[in-house]
Scaffold this motif. Structure first.
Motif, PDB file in Angstrom:
ATOM      1  N   PRO A 109       1.983  -4.181  14.350  1.00 20.07           N
ATOM      2  CA  PRO A 109       2.966  -3.083  14.285  1.00 20.07           C
ATOM      3  C   PRO A 109       4.152  -3.371  13.366  1.00 20.07           C
ATOM      4  CG  PRO A 109       3.008  -4.167  16.444  1.00 20.07           C
ATOM      5  CD  PRO A 109       1.792  -4.654  15.734  1.00 20.07           C
ATOM      6  N   ASP A 110       4.415  -4.654  13.069  1.00 21.78           N
ATOM      7  CA  ASP A 110       5.525  -4.989  12.174  1.00 21.78           C
ATOM      8  C   ASP A 110       5.073  -5.230  10.743  1.00 21.78           C
ATOM      9  OD1 ASP A 110       7.886  -4.817  13.767  1.00 21.78           O
ATOM     10  OD2 ASP A 110       7.165  -6.532  14.899  1.00 21.78           O
ATOM     11  N   SER A 111       3.860  -4.789  10.405  1.00 27.62           N
ATOM     12  CA  SER A 111       3.404  -4.718   9.023  1.00 27.62           C
ATOM     13  C   SER A 111       3.626  -3.279   8.553  1.00 27.62           C
ATOM     14  CB  SER A 111       1.921  -5.093   8.928  1.00 27.62           C
ATOM     15  OG  SER A 111       1.388  -4.736   7.679  1.00 27.62           O
ATOM     16  N   TYR A 112       4.465  -3.098   7.524  1.00 30.12           N
ATOM     17  CA  TYR A 112       4.896  -1.751   7.138  1.00 30.12           C
ATOM     18  C   TYR A 112       4.382  -1.296   5.770  1.00 30.12           C
ATOM     19  CZ  TYR A 112       8.253  -2.129  10.983  1.00 30.12           C
ATOM     20  OH  TYR A 112       8.827  -2.277  12.218  1.00 30.12           O
ATOM     21  N   GLY A 113       3.948  -2.212   4.933  1.00 27.07           N
ATOM     22  CA  GLY A 113       3.628  -1.853   3.553  1.00 27.07           C
ATOM     23  C   GLY A 113       2.332  -1.093   3.385  1.00 27.07           C
ATOM     24  N   TYR A 114       2.402   0.020   2.647  1.00 26.95           N
ATOM     25  CA  TYR A 114       1.210   0.789   2.259  1.00 26.95           C
ATOM     26  C   TYR A 114       0.373   1.200   3.465  1.00 26.95           C
ATOM     27  CZ  TYR A 114       2.657  -1.691  -1.939  1.00 26.95           C
ATOM     28  OH  TYR A 114       3.398  -2.229  -2.954  1.00 26.95           O
ATOM     29  N   ARG A 115       1.042   1.617   4.520  1.00 26.68           N
ATOM     30  CA  ARG A 115       0.332   2.051   5.717  1.00 26.68           C
ATOM     31  C   ARG A 115       0.752   3.461   6.079  1.00 26.68           C
ATOM     32  NH1 ARG A 115       0.823  -1.906  10.566  1.00 26.68           N
ATOM     33  NH2 ARG A 115      -0.713  -0.418  11.353  1.00 26.68           N
ATOM     34  N   PRO A 116      -0.180   4.271   6.600  1.00 26.55           N
ATOM     35  CA  PRO A 116       0.174   5.647   6.974  1.00 26.55           C
ATOM     36  C   PRO A 116       1.215   5.666   8.081  1.00 26.55           C
ATOM     37  CG  PRO A 116      -2.037   5.067   7.742  1.00 26.55           C
ATOM     38  CD  PRO A 116      -1.593   3.959   6.837  1.00 26.55           C
ATOM     39  N   LYS A 117       2.158   6.600   7.966  1.00 22.54           N
ATOM     40  CA  LYS A 117       3.216   6.822   8.967  1.00 22.54           C
ATOM     41  C   LYS A 117       4.160   5.628   9.111  1.00 22.54           C
ATOM     42  CE  LYS A 117       0.400  10.093  11.603  1.00 22.54           C
ATOM     43  NZ  LYS A 117      -0.191  10.421  12.917  1.00 22.54           N
ATOM     44  N   ASP A 122      11.598   2.224   7.536  1.00 21.54           N
ATOM     45  CA  ASP A 122      11.295   1.775   8.903  1.00 21.54           C
ATOM     46  C   ASP A 122      11.451   0.253   9.004  1.00 21.54           C
ATOM     47  OD1 ASP A 122      10.666   4.361   9.681  1.00 21.54           O
ATOM     48  OD2 ASP A 122       8.539   4.130   9.183  1.00 21.54           O
ATOM     49  N   ALA A 123      10.958  -0.458   7.988  1.00 21.48           N
ATOM     50  CA  ALA A 123      11.037  -1.921   7.997  1.00 21.48           C
ATOM     51  C   ALA A 123      12.485  -2.390   7.927  1.00 21.48           C
ATOM     52  CB  ALA A 123      10.234  -2.487   6.821  1.00 21.48           C
ATOM     53  N   VAL A 124      13.273  -1.772   7.056  1.00 17.08           N
ATOM     54  CA  VAL A 124      14.689  -2.161   6.916  1.00 17.08           C
ATOM     55  C   VAL A 124      15.452  -1.850   8.201  1.00 17.08           C
ATOM     56  CG1 VAL A 124      16.825  -1.707   5.647  1.00 17.08           C
ATOM     57  CG2 VAL A 124      14.665  -1.884   4.405  1.00 17.08           C
ATOM     58  N   LEU A 206      -4.707  -7.029   4.437  1.00 17.78           N
ATOM     59  CA  LEU A 206      -5.735  -7.662   5.257  1.00 17.78           C
ATOM     60  C   LEU A 206      -5.609  -9.187   5.187  1.00 17.78           C
ATOM     61  CD1 LEU A 206      -9.442  -6.494   5.324  1.00 17.78           C
ATOM     62  CD2 LEU A 206      -8.831  -8.880   5.586  1.00 17.78           C
ATOM     63  N   PHE A 207      -5.382  -9.710   3.982  1.00 23.14           N
ATOM     64  CA  PHE A 207      -5.266 -11.152   3.811  1.00 23.14           C
ATOM     65  C   PHE A 207      -4.055 -11.699   4.566  1.00 23.14           C
ATOM     66  CE2 PHE A 207      -4.361 -15.019   1.229  1.00 23.14           C
ATOM     67  CZ  PHE A 207      -5.574 -15.661   1.435  1.00 23.14           C
ATOM     68  N   LEU A 208      -2.902 -11.034   4.427  1.00 24.35           N
ATOM     69  CA  LEU A 208      -1.699 -11.509   5.113  1.00 24.35           C
ATOM     70  C   LEU A 208      -1.746 -11.227   6.614  1.00 24.35           C
ATOM     71  CD1 LEU A 208       1.165 -10.768   2.570  1.00 24.35           C
ATOM     72  CD2 LEU A 208       0.413 -12.992   3.415  1.00 24.35           C
ATOM     73  N   HIS A 209      -2.564 -10.282   7.021  1.00 20.86           N
ATOM     74  CA  HIS A 209      -2.786 -10.082   8.458  1.00 20.86           C
ATOM     75  C   HIS A 209      -3.388 -11.353   9.068  1.00 20.86           C
ATOM     76  CE1 HIS A 209      -3.960  -8.158  12.231  1.00 20.86           C
ATOM     77  NE2 HIS A 209      -5.171  -8.652  12.057  1.00 20.86           N
ATOM     78  N   ARG A 227       7.234  -7.308   7.859  1.00 23.04           N
ATOM     79  CA  ARG A 227       6.515  -7.597   6.614  1.00 23.04           C
ATOM     80  C   ARG A 227       6.191  -6.301   5.901  1.00 23.04           C
ATOM     81  NH1 ARG A 227       1.496  -7.698   4.680  1.00 23.04           N
ATOM     82  NH2 ARG A 227       0.449  -7.380   6.682  1.00 23.04           N
ATOM     83  N   TYR A 228       6.586  -6.229   4.627  1.00 23.08           N
ATOM     84  CA  TYR A 228       6.207  -5.110   3.771  1.00 23.08           C
ATOM     85  C   TYR A 228       5.469  -5.718   2.578  1.00 23.08           C
ATOM     86  CZ  TYR A 228       6.449  -0.568   1.491  1.00 23.08           C
ATOM     87  OH  TYR A 228       6.127   0.644   0.909  1.00 23.08           O
ATOM     88  N   ALA A 229       4.134  -5.626   2.608  1.00 25.93           N
ATOM     89  CA  ALA A 229       3.294  -6.343   1.631  1.00 25.93           C
ATOM     90  C   ALA A 229       3.647  -7.827   1.716  1.00 25.93           C
ATOM     91  CB  ALA A 229       3.466  -5.764   0.238  1.00 25.93           C
ATOM     92  N   ASP A 230       4.131  -8.428   0.602  1.00 22.88           N
ATOM     93  CA  ASP A 230       4.448  -9.854   0.651  1.00 22.88           C
ATOM     94  C   ASP A 230       5.942 -10.121   0.817  1.00 22.88           C
ATOM     95  OD1 ASP A 230       4.836  -8.781  -1.919  1.00 22.88           O
ATOM     96  OD2 ASP A 230       4.655 -10.734  -2.865  1.00 22.88           O
ATOM     97  N   ASP A 231       6.731  -9.103   1.128  1.00 26.01           N
ATOM     98  CA  ASP A 231       8.149  -9.292   1.471  1.00 26.01           C
ATOM     99  C   ASP A 231       8.259  -9.463   2.982  1.00 26.01           C
ATOM    100  OD1 ASP A 231       9.211  -9.069  -1.103  1.00 26.01           O
ATOM    101  OD2 ASP A 231       9.204  -6.887  -1.007  1.00 26.01           O
ATOM    102  N   ILE A 232       8.750 -10.635   3.411  1.00 30.13           N
ATOM    103  CA  ILE A 232       8.732 -10.978   4.838  1.00 30.13           C
ATOM    104  C   ILE A 232      10.099 -11.499   5.278  1.00 30.13           C
ATOM    105  CG2 ILE A 232       7.572 -12.336   6.626  1.00 30.13           C
ATOM    106  CD1 ILE A 232       5.252 -12.755   4.627  1.00 30.13           C
ATOM    107  N   VAL A 233      10.534 -11.068   6.466  1.00 31.46           N
ATOM    108  CA  VAL A 233      11.737 -11.609   7.104  1.00 31.46           C
ATOM    109  C   VAL A 233      11.346 -12.040   8.517  1.00 31.46           C
ATOM    110  CG1 VAL A 233      14.063 -11.135   7.942  1.00 31.46           C
ATOM    111  CG2 VAL A 233      13.297 -10.147   5.770  1.00 31.46           C
TER     112      VAL A 233
END
Length: 407
Positions: A109-117, A122-124, A206-209, A227-233
Protein backbone atom coordinates in the motif's frame (compact mmCIF):
# COMPACT_ATOMS: atom_id res chain seq x y z
CA UNK A 1 -16.48 -12.70 -39.92
CA UNK A 2 -13.60 -11.53 -37.69
CA UNK A 3 -13.13 -13.53 -34.50
CA UNK A 4 -11.77 -11.02 -31.99
CA UNK A 5 -11.25 -13.75 -29.41
CA UNK A 6 -9.26 -16.06 -31.71
CA UNK A 7 -5.94 -17.30 -30.30
CA UNK A 8 -3.13 -19.57 -31.51
CA UNK A 9 -0.28 -21.09 -29.48
CA UNK A 10 -0.16 -18.08 -27.12
CA UNK A 11 -3.38 -16.94 -25.33
CA UNK A 12 -3.48 -13.46 -26.90
CA UNK A 13 -6.68 -12.37 -28.60
CA UNK A 14 -7.18 -9.78 -31.32
CA UNK A 15 -9.29 -7.83 -28.83
CA UNK A 16 -6.32 -7.61 -26.43
CA UNK A 17 -4.17 -6.13 -29.23
CA UNK A 18 -6.93 -3.73 -30.30
CA UNK A 19 -7.45 -2.44 -26.75
CA UNK A 20 -3.69 -2.06 -26.29
CA UNK A 21 -3.50 -0.05 -29.52
CA UNK A 22 -6.22 2.36 -28.29
CA UNK A 23 -4.54 2.82 -24.90
CA UNK A 24 -1.07 3.44 -26.35
CA UNK A 25 -2.44 5.76 -29.03
CA UNK A 26 -4.15 7.90 -26.38
CA UNK A 27 -0.69 8.72 -24.98
CA UNK A 28 0.76 9.36 -28.47
CA UNK A 29 4.53 9.57 -27.99
CA UNK A 30 7.48 9.64 -30.36
CA UNK A 31 8.58 7.15 -33.02
CA UNK A 32 11.07 4.31 -32.54
CA UNK A 33 14.04 3.26 -34.67
CA UNK A 34 11.75 2.30 -37.57
CA UNK A 35 10.41 5.91 -37.64
CA UNK A 36 6.84 4.64 -38.02
CA UNK A 37 4.45 7.53 -37.32
CA UNK A 38 0.96 7.46 -35.84
CA UNK A 39 -0.42 8.79 -39.14
CA UNK A 40 1.00 5.75 -40.97
CA UNK A 41 -0.16 3.28 -38.32
CA UNK A 42 -3.69 4.75 -38.26
CA UNK A 43 -3.88 4.52 -42.06
CA UNK A 44 -2.61 0.91 -42.08
CA UNK A 45 -4.08 -0.18 -38.77
CA UNK A 46 -5.73 -3.43 -39.83
CA UNK A 47 -2.68 -4.77 -41.65
CA UNK A 48 -0.11 -3.79 -38.99
CA UNK A 49 -2.16 -4.89 -35.97
CA UNK A 50 -2.98 -8.22 -37.61
CA UNK A 51 0.74 -8.86 -38.27
CA UNK A 52 1.56 -7.97 -34.68
CA UNK A 53 -1.18 -10.24 -33.30
CA UNK A 54 -0.08 -13.08 -35.58
CA UNK A 55 3.52 -12.84 -34.36
CA UNK A 56 2.54 -12.50 -30.70
CA UNK A 57 0.26 -15.53 -30.79
CA UNK A 58 2.72 -17.74 -32.68
CA UNK A 59 5.72 -16.87 -30.50
CA UNK A 60 7.63 -15.35 -33.46
CA UNK A 61 7.44 -11.77 -32.18
CA UNK A 62 10.87 -10.21 -31.62
CA UNK A 63 11.07 -6.55 -30.58
CA UNK A 64 13.28 -3.98 -32.26
CA UNK A 65 16.04 -2.24 -30.29
CA UNK A 66 14.91 0.93 -28.54
CA UNK A 67 15.87 4.40 -29.76
CA UNK A 68 18.04 6.14 -27.17
CA UNK A 69 17.17 9.75 -26.37
CA UNK A 70 19.10 11.88 -23.87
CA UNK A 71 17.23 14.39 -21.72
CA UNK A 72 18.96 16.79 -19.29
CA UNK A 73 18.68 16.25 -15.54
CA UNK A 74 17.89 19.13 -13.18
CA UNK A 75 21.18 18.67 -11.31
CA UNK A 76 23.30 18.36 -14.47
CA UNK A 77 24.16 15.37 -16.62
CA UNK A 78 21.78 13.41 -18.81
CA UNK A 79 19.18 10.70 -18.38
CA UNK A 80 18.81 8.23 -21.23
CA UNK A 81 15.34 7.19 -22.32
CA UNK A 82 14.74 4.15 -24.52
CA UNK A 83 11.89 4.73 -26.99
CA UNK A 84 10.41 1.50 -28.43
CA UNK A 85 8.67 1.41 -31.81
CA UNK A 86 4.92 2.00 -31.85
CA UNK A 87 4.17 -1.68 -32.45
CA UNK A 88 6.53 -2.72 -29.65
CA UNK A 89 4.71 -0.33 -27.33
CA UNK A 90 1.40 -1.94 -28.24
CA UNK A 91 2.85 -5.40 -27.59
CA UNK A 92 4.19 -4.21 -24.25
CA UNK A 93 0.76 -2.86 -23.33
CA UNK A 94 -0.79 -6.29 -24.00
CA UNK A 95 1.61 -7.94 -21.54
CA UNK A 96 1.50 -5.04 -19.07
CA UNK A 97 -2.28 -5.21 -18.74
CA UNK A 98 -2.19 -8.96 -18.16
CA UNK A 99 0.67 -8.77 -15.63
CA UNK A 100 -0.76 -5.72 -13.87
CA UNK A 101 -4.00 -7.57 -13.09
CA UNK A 102 -1.95 -10.18 -11.23
CA UNK A 103 0.43 -7.82 -9.46
CA UNK A 104 -1.70 -4.81 -8.52
CA UNK A 105 -3.55 -6.55 -5.64
CA UNK A 106 -0.20 -7.79 -4.28
CA UNK A 107 1.72 -4.51 -4.32
CA UNK A 108 2.43 -2.81 -0.99
CA UNK A 109 0.00 0.00 0.00
CA UNK A 110 2.96 2.38 0.41
CA UNK A 111 4.12 1.86 -3.17
CA UNK A 112 2.70 4.86 -5.07
CA UNK A 113 4.49 5.11 -8.42
CA UNK A 114 2.65 4.40 -11.67
CA UNK A 115 -0.28 2.73 -9.96
CA UNK A 116 -4.01 3.30 -10.51
CA UNK A 117 -5.72 5.55 -7.93
CA UNK A 118 -2.37 6.53 -6.38
CA UNK A 119 -0.38 9.70 -7.01
CA UNK A 120 2.81 11.51 -6.09
CA UNK A 121 0.72 13.85 -3.91
CA UNK A 122 -0.56 10.86 -1.94
CA UNK A 123 3.03 9.76 -1.28
CA UNK A 124 4.15 13.24 -0.20
CA UNK A 125 1.11 13.69 2.05
CA UNK A 126 1.74 10.33 3.75
CA UNK A 127 5.45 11.08 4.14
CA UNK A 128 4.71 14.40 5.81
CA UNK A 129 2.15 12.78 8.15
CA UNK A 130 4.64 10.15 9.32
CA UNK A 131 7.20 12.76 10.34
CA UNK A 132 4.79 13.78 13.13
CA UNK A 133 5.85 10.75 15.21
CA UNK A 134 9.15 9.83 13.53
CA UNK A 135 11.98 12.31 14.15
CA UNK A 136 14.41 10.75 11.64
CA UNK A 137 14.11 9.75 8.00
CA UNK A 138 16.39 8.01 5.50
CA UNK A 139 16.27 9.62 2.07
CA UNK A 140 17.19 6.74 -0.25
CA UNK A 141 18.57 7.08 -3.76
CA UNK A 142 19.41 3.92 -5.73
CA UNK A 143 22.32 4.62 -8.05
CA UNK A 144 21.30 4.22 -11.70
CA UNK A 145 18.38 2.00 -10.76
CA UNK A 146 16.74 1.57 -14.19
CA UNK A 147 20.13 0.96 -15.84
CA UNK A 148 21.40 -1.58 -13.30
CA UNK A 149 18.52 -4.01 -12.73
CA UNK A 150 19.91 -7.53 -13.03
CA UNK A 151 18.02 -9.44 -15.74
CA UNK A 152 18.27 -12.83 -14.03
CA UNK A 153 16.89 -11.45 -10.75
CA UNK A 154 14.17 -9.60 -12.65
CA UNK A 155 13.07 -12.78 -14.41
CA UNK A 156 13.07 -14.71 -11.11
CA UNK A 157 10.91 -11.99 -9.56
CA UNK A 158 8.38 -12.17 -12.39
CA UNK A 159 8.36 -15.96 -12.44
CA UNK A 160 7.58 -16.04 -8.71
CA UNK A 161 4.26 -14.30 -9.38
CA UNK A 162 3.50 -15.20 -13.00
CA UNK A 163 4.05 -18.67 -14.45
CA UNK A 164 2.76 -18.04 -17.99
CA UNK A 165 5.59 -18.79 -20.39
CA UNK A 166 4.47 -16.26 -23.01
CA UNK A 167 4.77 -13.40 -20.49
CA UNK A 168 8.25 -14.53 -19.43
CA UNK A 169 9.30 -15.04 -23.06
CA UNK A 170 8.38 -11.53 -24.19
CA UNK A 171 9.62 -9.71 -21.09
CA UNK A 172 13.03 -11.34 -21.52
CA UNK A 173 13.11 -10.33 -25.18
CA UNK A 174 12.32 -6.71 -24.27
CA UNK A 175 15.03 -6.67 -21.62
CA UNK A 176 17.57 -7.98 -24.14
CA UNK A 177 16.36 -6.03 -27.19
CA UNK A 178 19.34 -3.68 -27.22
CA UNK A 179 19.59 0.04 -27.84
CA UNK A 180 20.48 2.29 -30.80
CA UNK A 181 22.06 5.64 -29.86
CA UNK A 182 21.71 8.95 -31.71
CA UNK A 183 24.75 8.09 -33.89
CA UNK A 184 22.91 4.96 -35.05
CA UNK A 185 25.22 2.53 -33.22
CA UNK A 186 23.74 -0.60 -31.66
CA UNK A 187 24.62 -1.84 -28.16
CA UNK A 188 23.41 -4.87 -26.20
CA UNK A 189 21.47 -4.27 -22.98
CA UNK A 190 23.12 -6.57 -20.44
CA UNK A 191 21.41 -5.00 -17.43
CA UNK A 192 18.51 -2.64 -16.77
CA UNK A 193 15.14 -1.88 -18.28
CA UNK A 194 15.06 1.25 -20.49
CA UNK A 195 13.02 4.18 -19.21
CA UNK A 196 10.48 5.08 -21.86
CA UNK A 197 8.95 1.65 -22.43
CA UNK A 198 5.29 1.05 -21.63
CA UNK A 199 6.05 -1.92 -19.40
CA UNK A 200 9.20 -0.51 -17.73
CA UNK A 201 7.44 1.19 -14.76
CA UNK A 202 5.54 -2.02 -13.95
CA UNK A 203 8.72 -4.12 -14.15
CA UNK A 204 10.54 -1.63 -11.90
CA UNK A 205 7.69 -1.75 -9.38
CA UNK A 206 7.64 -5.54 -9.44
CA UNK A 207 11.41 -5.73 -8.92
CA UNK A 208 11.41 -3.28 -6.00
CA UNK A 209 8.37 -5.03 -4.54
CA UNK A 210 10.62 -8.07 -4.10
CA UNK A 211 13.87 -6.23 -3.35
CA UNK A 212 12.48 -3.63 -0.93
CA UNK A 213 8.73 -3.57 -0.14
CA UNK A 214 8.22 -7.22 0.75
CA UNK A 215 11.60 -7.43 2.45
CA UNK A 216 10.72 -4.43 4.65
CA UNK A 217 7.28 -5.88 5.40
CA UNK A 218 8.81 -9.18 6.58
CA UNK A 219 11.99 -7.97 8.31
CA UNK A 220 11.21 -4.43 9.49
CA UNK A 221 7.42 -4.00 9.67
CA UNK A 222 7.75 -1.34 12.39
CA UNK A 223 9.59 1.04 10.00
CA UNK A 224 7.08 2.80 7.73
CA UNK A 225 8.14 3.98 4.28
CA UNK A 226 6.89 5.60 1.09
CA UNK A 227 8.13 4.51 -2.32
CA UNK A 228 7.42 6.17 -5.66
CA UNK A 229 9.27 4.07 -8.26
CA UNK A 230 12.89 4.28 -7.04
CA UNK A 231 12.36 7.34 -4.79
CA UNK A 232 12.14 5.99 -1.23
CA UNK A 233 11.83 7.49 2.26
CA UNK A 234 12.11 5.28 5.38
CA UNK A 235 11.03 6.69 8.76
CA UNK A 236 12.78 6.02 12.08
CA UNK A 237 12.22 7.22 15.62
CA UNK A 238 15.84 7.56 16.78
CA UNK A 239 19.31 8.18 15.39
CA UNK A 240 20.33 4.65 16.39
CA UNK A 241 17.46 3.14 14.40
CA UNK A 242 18.31 5.28 11.36
CA UNK A 243 22.00 4.27 11.41
CA UNK A 244 21.07 0.59 11.74
CA UNK A 245 18.49 0.75 8.93
CA UNK A 246 20.91 2.50 6.60
CA UNK A 247 23.48 -0.24 7.23
CA UNK A 248 21.08 -3.13 6.55
CA UNK A 249 19.59 -1.40 3.49
CA UNK A 250 23.05 -1.02 1.95
CA UNK A 251 23.65 -4.75 2.51
CA UNK A 252 20.25 -5.63 1.03
CA UNK A 253 20.94 -3.64 -2.13
CA UNK A 254 24.34 -5.32 -2.60
CA UNK A 255 22.67 -8.74 -2.38
CA UNK A 256 20.22 -7.61 -5.10
CA UNK A 257 23.08 -6.22 -7.24
CA UNK A 258 22.13 -2.61 -6.69
CA UNK A 259 23.89 0.23 -4.88
CA UNK A 260 22.72 3.13 -2.75
CA UNK A 261 24.09 6.43 -4.04
CA UNK A 262 26.83 7.39 -1.55
CA UNK A 263 26.13 11.13 -1.76
CA UNK A 264 22.39 11.32 -2.35
CA UNK A 265 21.37 8.71 0.25
CA UNK A 266 21.33 10.36 3.67
CA UNK A 267 19.89 10.36 7.17
CA UNK A 268 17.71 13.40 7.95
CA UNK A 269 17.12 14.66 11.48
CA UNK A 270 13.82 16.52 11.46
CA UNK A 271 13.72 17.37 15.16
CA UNK A 272 15.28 14.52 17.16
CA UNK A 273 18.20 14.28 19.58
CA UNK A 274 21.39 13.13 17.84
CA UNK A 275 25.11 12.86 18.43
CA UNK A 276 26.00 13.84 14.85
CA UNK A 277 24.89 16.65 12.58
CA UNK A 278 22.41 15.66 9.85
CA UNK A 279 20.41 17.60 7.24
CA UNK A 280 17.15 19.04 8.60
CA UNK A 281 14.99 18.40 5.53
CA UNK A 282 14.56 15.95 2.67
CA UNK A 283 13.30 16.38 -0.88
CA UNK A 284 10.64 13.99 -2.13
CA UNK A 285 8.96 14.14 -5.56
CA UNK A 286 9.63 17.85 -6.04
CA UNK A 287 8.74 18.92 -2.50
CA UNK A 288 10.81 19.59 0.62
CA UNK A 289 9.57 18.22 3.95
CA UNK A 290 11.08 20.12 6.85
CA UNK A 291 10.22 21.29 10.38
CA UNK A 292 8.81 24.79 10.86
CA UNK A 293 7.99 26.74 13.99
CA UNK A 294 4.24 26.95 14.69
CA UNK A 295 2.78 29.17 17.42
CA UNK A 296 0.55 27.35 19.89
CA UNK A 297 -1.00 28.25 23.26
CA UNK A 298 2.01 26.59 24.91
CA UNK A 299 4.59 28.49 22.83
CA UNK A 300 6.34 27.68 19.56
CA UNK A 301 6.20 24.05 18.46
CA UNK A 302 8.24 22.40 15.68
CA UNK A 303 5.97 20.65 13.17
CA UNK A 304 6.71 19.24 9.71
CA UNK A 305 5.60 21.17 6.65
CA UNK A 306 5.62 20.49 2.90
CA UNK A 307 7.03 23.13 0.55
CA UNK A 308 8.11 23.28 -3.08
CA UNK A 309 11.80 22.31 -3.14
CA UNK A 310 14.54 24.70 -4.22
CA UNK A 311 15.52 22.27 -7.00
CA UNK A 312 11.97 22.34 -8.35
CA UNK A 313 11.83 26.12 -8.33
CA UNK A 314 15.19 26.39 -10.11
CA UNK A 315 13.95 23.86 -12.70
CA UNK A 316 10.75 25.84 -13.28
CA UNK A 317 12.71 29.08 -13.76
CA UNK A 318 14.92 27.32 -16.32
CA UNK A 319 11.75 26.22 -18.10
CA UNK A 320 10.50 29.83 -18.18
CA UNK A 321 13.82 30.91 -19.68
CA UNK A 322 13.60 28.22 -22.38
CA UNK A 323 10.20 29.58 -23.47
CA UNK A 324 11.91 32.80 -24.69
CA UNK A 325 8.71 34.78 -24.21
CA UNK A 326 10.31 38.13 -25.08
CA UNK A 327 11.21 36.90 -28.59
CA UNK A 328 7.64 35.96 -29.55
CA UNK A 329 6.24 38.42 -32.07
CA UNK A 330 2.51 37.86 -31.63
CA UNK A 331 -0.35 39.30 -29.54
CA UNK A 332 -0.27 38.64 -25.80
CA UNK A 333 -3.56 36.70 -26.07
CA UNK A 334 -1.83 34.16 -28.36
CA UNK A 335 1.09 33.86 -25.94
CA UNK A 336 -1.34 33.24 -23.07
CA UNK A 337 -3.08 30.51 -25.07
CA UNK A 338 0.26 28.77 -25.73
CA UNK A 339 1.59 29.03 -22.16
CA UNK A 340 -1.53 28.45 -20.06
CA UNK A 341 -1.63 24.62 -20.41
CA UNK A 342 1.95 24.45 -19.06
CA UNK A 343 1.26 27.02 -16.33
CA UNK A 344 -1.86 25.13 -15.22
CA UNK A 345 0.15 21.92 -15.07
CA UNK A 346 2.67 23.56 -12.73
CA UNK A 347 -0.12 25.02 -10.58
CA UNK A 348 -1.95 21.68 -10.34
CA UNK A 349 1.19 19.90 -9.17
CA UNK A 350 3.07 22.40 -7.03
CA UNK A 351 0.15 24.21 -5.37
CA UNK A 352 -1.26 21.10 -3.76
CA UNK A 353 0.04 21.83 -0.25
CA UNK A 354 0.87 25.54 0.14
CA UNK A 355 1.27 28.59 -2.10
CA UNK A 356 3.88 30.83 -0.49
CA UNK A 357 6.99 29.06 -1.79
CA UNK A 358 5.82 29.56 -5.41
CA UNK A 359 5.22 33.32 -5.18
CA UNK A 360 8.77 34.17 -6.29
CA UNK A 361 8.42 31.82 -9.28
CA UNK A 362 5.27 33.54 -10.55
CA UNK A 363 6.82 36.98 -10.00
CA UNK A 364 9.67 35.89 -12.26
CA UNK A 365 7.19 34.81 -14.95
CA UNK A 366 5.53 38.24 -14.70
CA UNK A 367 8.99 39.81 -15.11
CA UNK A 368 9.44 37.85 -18.35
CA UNK A 369 6.04 39.03 -19.57
CA UNK A 370 7.09 42.58 -18.74
CA UNK A 371 10.22 42.09 -20.85
CA UNK A 372 7.98 41.00 -23.73
CA UNK A 373 5.95 44.23 -23.36
CA UNK A 374 9.12 46.35 -23.46
CA UNK A 375 10.38 44.57 -26.59
CA UNK A 376 7.07 44.29 -28.43
CA UNK A 377 5.61 47.71 -27.58
CA UNK A 378 8.88 49.65 -27.40
CA UNK A 379 8.07 50.99 -23.94
CA UNK A 380 10.29 51.89 -21.02
CA UNK A 381 9.96 50.14 -17.66
CA UNK A 382 7.18 52.13 -15.98
CA UNK A 383 5.13 52.52 -19.15
CA UNK A 384 5.43 48.76 -19.72
CA UNK A 385 4.27 48.07 -16.14
CA UNK A 386 1.22 50.32 -16.70
CA UNK A 387 0.43 48.51 -19.99
CA UNK A 388 0.62 45.06 -18.36
CA UNK A 389 -1.50 46.16 -15.38
CA UNK A 390 -4.11 47.55 -17.78
CA UNK A 391 -4.22 44.12 -19.47
CA UNK A 392 -4.70 42.49 -16.06
CA UNK A 393 -7.62 44.82 -15.24
CA UNK A 394 -9.13 44.14 -18.65
CA UNK A 395 -8.83 40.34 -18.28
CA UNK A 396 -7.60 39.07 -14.87
CA UNK A 397 -7.79 35.43 -16.09
CA UNK A 398 -5.66 35.99 -19.21
CA UNK A 399 -2.72 34.06 -17.69
CA UNK A 400 -3.54 31.17 -15.35
CA UNK A 401 -1.06 32.31 -12.67
CA UNK A 402 -2.55 35.83 -12.44
CA UNK A 403 -5.16 34.55 -9.98
CA UNK A 404 -2.23 33.79 -7.64
CA UNK A 405 0.21 36.66 -8.33
CA UNK A 406 -0.98 39.61 -10.38
CA UNK A 407 1.50 41.70 -12.46
Amino acid sequence: MTDYFETKSQPITKLMVWQAYKEVRANRGSYGIDRMSWDYLDANRSKELYKLWNRLTSGTYFPSPVRQVAIPKRDGGERHLGIPTLLDRIAQQVVKKHLEQKMEPLFHPDSYGYRPKKSAHDAVRQSNARTLNHDFAIDIDIKGFFDNIDHNLMMKSIEHYCKERWVLLYVLRWLEAGVVNKEGLYADTLTGTPQGGVISPLLANLFLHVVFDKWMEINHPEKPFERYADDIVVHCKTEKQALFMLKVLKARMVICRLELHPLKTKIVNLRGIAEKLYPKKYDFLGFSIKPVGVKTTKGVKSLPGTYVSIKSRVGILRKFKSWEIHKRRRPIEHIAKELNPMIRGLINYFHKFENGSMRYVWNQLNARLLKWVKWEKGLYKYAAIRWLKAKYKENPALFAHWRLVYP
